[in-house]
Design a protein around this motif. Structure first.
Motif, mmCIF file in Angstrom:
data_model
loop_
_atom_site.group_PDB
_atom_site.id
_atom_site.type_symbol
_atom_site.label_atom_id
_atom_site.label_comp_id
_atom_site.label_asym_id
_atom_site.label_seq_id
_atom_site.Cartn_x
_atom_site.Cartn_y
_atom_site.Cartn_z
ATOM 1 N N GLY A 1 0.826 -1.200 0.000
ATOM 2 C CA GLY A 1 0.000 0.000 0.000
ATOM 3 C C GLY A 1 0.860 1.248 0.000
ATOM 4 N N ALA A 2 0.331 2.309 -0.548
ATOM 5 C CA ALA A 2 1.096 3.554 -0.699
ATOM 6 C C ALA A 2 1.588 4.103 0.641
ATOM 7 C CB ALA A 2 0.239 4.597 -1.405
ATOM 8 N N LYS A 3 0.737 4.077 1.649
ATOM 9 C CA LYS A 3 1.098 4.635 2.959
ATOM 10 C C LYS A 3 2.227 3.823 3.611
ATOM 11 C CE LYS A 3 -0.830 5.390 7.527
ATOM 12 N NZ LYS A 3 -1.988 5.130 8.382
ATOM 13 N N ASP A 4 2.073 2.516 3.651
ATOM 14 C CA ASP A 4 3.071 1.678 4.311
ATOM 15 C C ASP A 4 4.314 1.477 3.468
ATOM 16 O OD1 ASP A 4 1.686 1.321 6.709
ATOM 17 O OD2 ASP A 4 0.466 -0.273 5.849
ATOM 18 N N LYS A 5 4.179 1.511 2.153
ATOM 19 C CA LYS A 5 5.330 1.363 1.260
ATOM 20 C C LYS A 5 6.357 2.462 1.518
ATOM 21 C CE LYS A 5 6.350 1.446 -3.670
ATOM 22 N NZ LYS A 5 5.762 1.546 -5.001
ATOM 23 N N GLY A 6 5.903 3.653 1.837
ATOM 24 C CA GLY A 6 6.799 4.769 2.115
ATOM 25 C C GLY A 6 7.621 4.603 3.380
ATOM 26 N N LYS A 7 7.195 3.715 4.279
ATOM 27 C CA LYS A 7 7.905 3.490 5.540
ATOM 28 C C LYS A 7 9.200 2.711 5.345
ATOM 29 C CE LYS A 7 3.645 3.383 8.231
ATOM 30 N NZ LYS A 7 2.762 2.522 9.044
ATOM 31 N N VAL A 8 9.381 2.121 4.175
ATOM 32 C CA VAL A 8 10.549 1.277 3.943
ATOM 33 C C VAL A 8 11.851 2.063 4.085
ATOM 34 C CG1 VAL A 8 10.671 1.520 1.425
ATOM 35 C CG2 VAL A 8 11.476 -0.570 2.492
ATOM 36 N N TYR A 9 11.857 3.317 3.703
ATOM 37 C CA TYR A 9 13.094 4.115 3.770
ATOM 38 C C TYR A 9 13.477 4.425 5.217
ATOM 39 C CZ TYR A 9 12.322 4.170 -1.173
ATOM 40 O OH TYR A 9 12.119 3.759 -2.458
ATOM 41 N N ASP A 10 12.495 4.616 6.083
ATOM 42 C CA ASP A 10 12.783 4.783 7.512
ATOM 43 C C ASP A 10 13.360 3.491 8.078
ATOM 44 O OD1 ASP A 10 11.816 7.394 7.502
ATOM 45 O OD2 ASP A 10 9.794 6.778 8.120
ATOM 46 N N GLU A 11 12.822 2.363 7.644
ATOM 47 C CA GLU A 11 13.311 1.073 8.121
ATOM 48 C C GLU A 11 14.743 0.807 7.656
ATOM 49 O OE1 GLU A 11 13.143 -2.589 10.187
ATOM 50 O OE2 GLU A 11 11.949 -0.760 10.333
ATOM 51 N N ILE A 12 15.064 1.204 6.434
ATOM 52 C CA ILE A 12 16.431 1.041 5.927
ATOM 53 C C ILE A 12 17.398 1.852 6.782
ATOM 54 C CG2 ILE A 12 17.986 1.579 4.011
ATOM 55 C CD1 ILE A 12 15.612 0.887 2.143
ATOM 56 N N GLN A 13 17.049 3.090 7.084
ATOM 57 C CA GLN A 13 17.912 3.929 7.924
ATOM 58 C C GLN A 13 18.087 3.318 9.310
ATOM 59 O OE1 GLN A 13 19.801 6.503 6.998
ATOM 60 N NE2 GLN A 13 19.056 6.020 4.958
ATOM 61 N N ARG A 14 17.003 2.774 9.855
ATOM 62 C CA ARG A 14 17.070 2.142 11.173
ATOM 63 C C ARG A 14 17.995 0.931 11.138
ATOM 64 N NH1 ARG A 14 15.635 -1.854 14.087
ATOM 65 N NH2 ARG A 14 14.529 -2.972 12.444
ATOM 66 N N LEU A 15 17.860 0.096 10.116
ATOM 67 C CA LEU A 15 18.707 -1.091 9.998
ATOM 68 C C LEU A 15 20.177 -0.718 9.830
ATOM 69 C CD1 LEU A 15 16.547 -3.369 7.672
ATOM 70 C CD2 LEU A 15 17.088 -3.769 10.082
ATOM 71 N N LEU A 16 20.447 0.253 8.971
ATOM 72 C CA LEU A 16 21.839 0.675 8.762
ATOM 73 C C LEU A 16 22.447 1.199 10.058
ATOM 74 C CD1 LEU A 16 21.517 2.412 5.286
ATOM 75 C CD2 LEU A 16 22.639 0.230 5.784
ATOM 76 N N SER A 17 21.686 1.989 10.789
ATOM 77 C CA SER A 17 22.164 2.523 12.066
ATOM 78 C C SER A 17 22.368 1.399 13.080
ATOM 79 C CB SER A 17 21.155 3.536 12.600
ATOM 80 O OG SER A 17 21.533 3.994 13.854
ATOM 81 N N GLU A 18 21.426 0.488 13.157
ATOM 82 C CA GLU A 18 21.523 -0.630 14.096
ATOM 83 C C GLU A 18 22.753 -1.489 13.801
ATOM 84 O OE1 GLU A 18 19.066 -4.648 14.329
ATOM 85 O OE2 GLU A 18 17.887 -2.938 15.037
ATOM 86 N N HIS A 19 22.978 -1.809 12.540
ATOM 87 C CA HIS A 19 24.125 -2.634 12.177
ATOM 88 C C HIS A 19 25.442 -1.887 12.415
ATOM 89 C CE1 HIS A 19 21.513 -5.740 10.878
ATOM 90 N NE2 HIS A 19 21.111 -5.141 9.780
ATOM 91 N N ALA A 20 25.474 -0.603 12.141
ATOM 92 C CA ALA A 20 26.685 0.185 12.380
ATOM 93 C C ALA A 20 27.001 0.239 13.870
ATOM 94 C CB ALA A 20 26.530 1.591 11.818
ATOM 95 N N ASN A 21 25.985 0.441 14.690
ATOM 96 C CA ASN A 21 26.196 0.485 16.141
ATOM 97 C C ASN A 21 26.644 -0.860 16.673
ATOM 98 O OD1 ASN A 21 25.571 3.181 16.393
ATOM 99 N ND2 ASN A 21 23.398 2.799 16.756
ATOM 100 N N ARG A 22 26.106 -1.929 16.120
ATOM 101 C CA ARG A 22 26.487 -3.274 16.548
ATOM 102 C C ARG A 22 27.958 -3.522 16.221
ATOM 103 N NH1 ARG A 22 23.000 -7.670 13.906
ATOM 104 N NH2 ARG A 22 21.370 -6.378 14.790
ATOM 105 N N GLU A 23 28.393 -3.114 15.035
ATOM 106 C CA GLU A 23 29.789 -3.284 14.640
ATOM 107 C C GLU A 23 30.705 -2.441 15.518
ATOM 108 O OE1 GLU A 23 30.249 -2.470 10.503
ATOM 109 O OE2 GLU A 23 28.868 -4.053 9.917
ATOM 110 N N ASP A 24 30.337 -1.185 15.771
ATOM 111 C CA ASP A 24 31.154 -0.305 16.610
ATOM 112 C C ASP A 24 31.230 -0.844 18.031
ATOM 113 O OD1 ASP A 24 31.531 1.354 14.458
ATOM 114 O OD2 ASP A 24 30.017 2.811 15.084
ATOM 115 N N GLY A 25 30.116 -1.333 18.541
ATOM 116 C CA GLY A 25 30.085 -1.837 19.911
ATOM 117 C C GLY A 25 30.942 -3.059 20.096
ATOM 118 N N SER A 26 30.956 -3.962 19.130
ATOM 119 C CA SER A 26 31.752 -5.182 19.282
ATOM 120 C C SER A 26 33.243 -4.886 19.201
ATOM 121 C CB SER A 26 31.351 -6.210 18.220
ATOM 122 O OG SER A 26 31.683 -5.737 16.927
#
Length: 99
Positions: A64-89
């Motif tokens: 759906g148009a409304k939820d499809k747009g949320k994918v870019y926020d999720e990508i940013q969240r994933l990239l940040s989460e993975h970067a923090n995980r790498e930095d933390g380890s």
């Protein structure tokens, strides 16, 4: 009635159902790669966006148009989460190592 929403699959072997693929994941699509070693793939369809994170095995279908747009926020969240995980380890060292 057209059902839209966000469908999360929490392991790499789970996937959208046949009905979801036939309904949302059809027609022309664009593929985009993100993250370290391009391990996060976004496939954008007319009526959906499918996000595959091969780092932790998560799959998410945004419909759906409304939820499809949320994918870019999720990508940013994933990239940040993975970067923090790498930095933390890397910030911890064993007691036997001298700095």
């Amino acid at each position: 009635m057209i059902r839209t929403g966000v469908f999360r699959y929490d392991n790499k072997y789970a996937a959208p159902t046949k009905e979801q693929r036939e309904r949302y994941m059809k027609g022309d699509c664009e593929e985009h790669l993100f993250g370290p070693d391009d391990q996060i793939m976004l496939i954008v369809y007319d009526e959906a966006a499918y996000l595959k994170d091969d780092i932790d095995g998560t799959r998410i279908l945004f419909t759906g148009a409304k939820d499809k747009g949320k994918v870019y926020d999720e990508i940013q969240r994933l990239l940040s989460e993975h970067a923090n995980r790498e930095d933390g380890s890397q910030s911890f060292t064993s007691g036997s190592k001298r700095v």
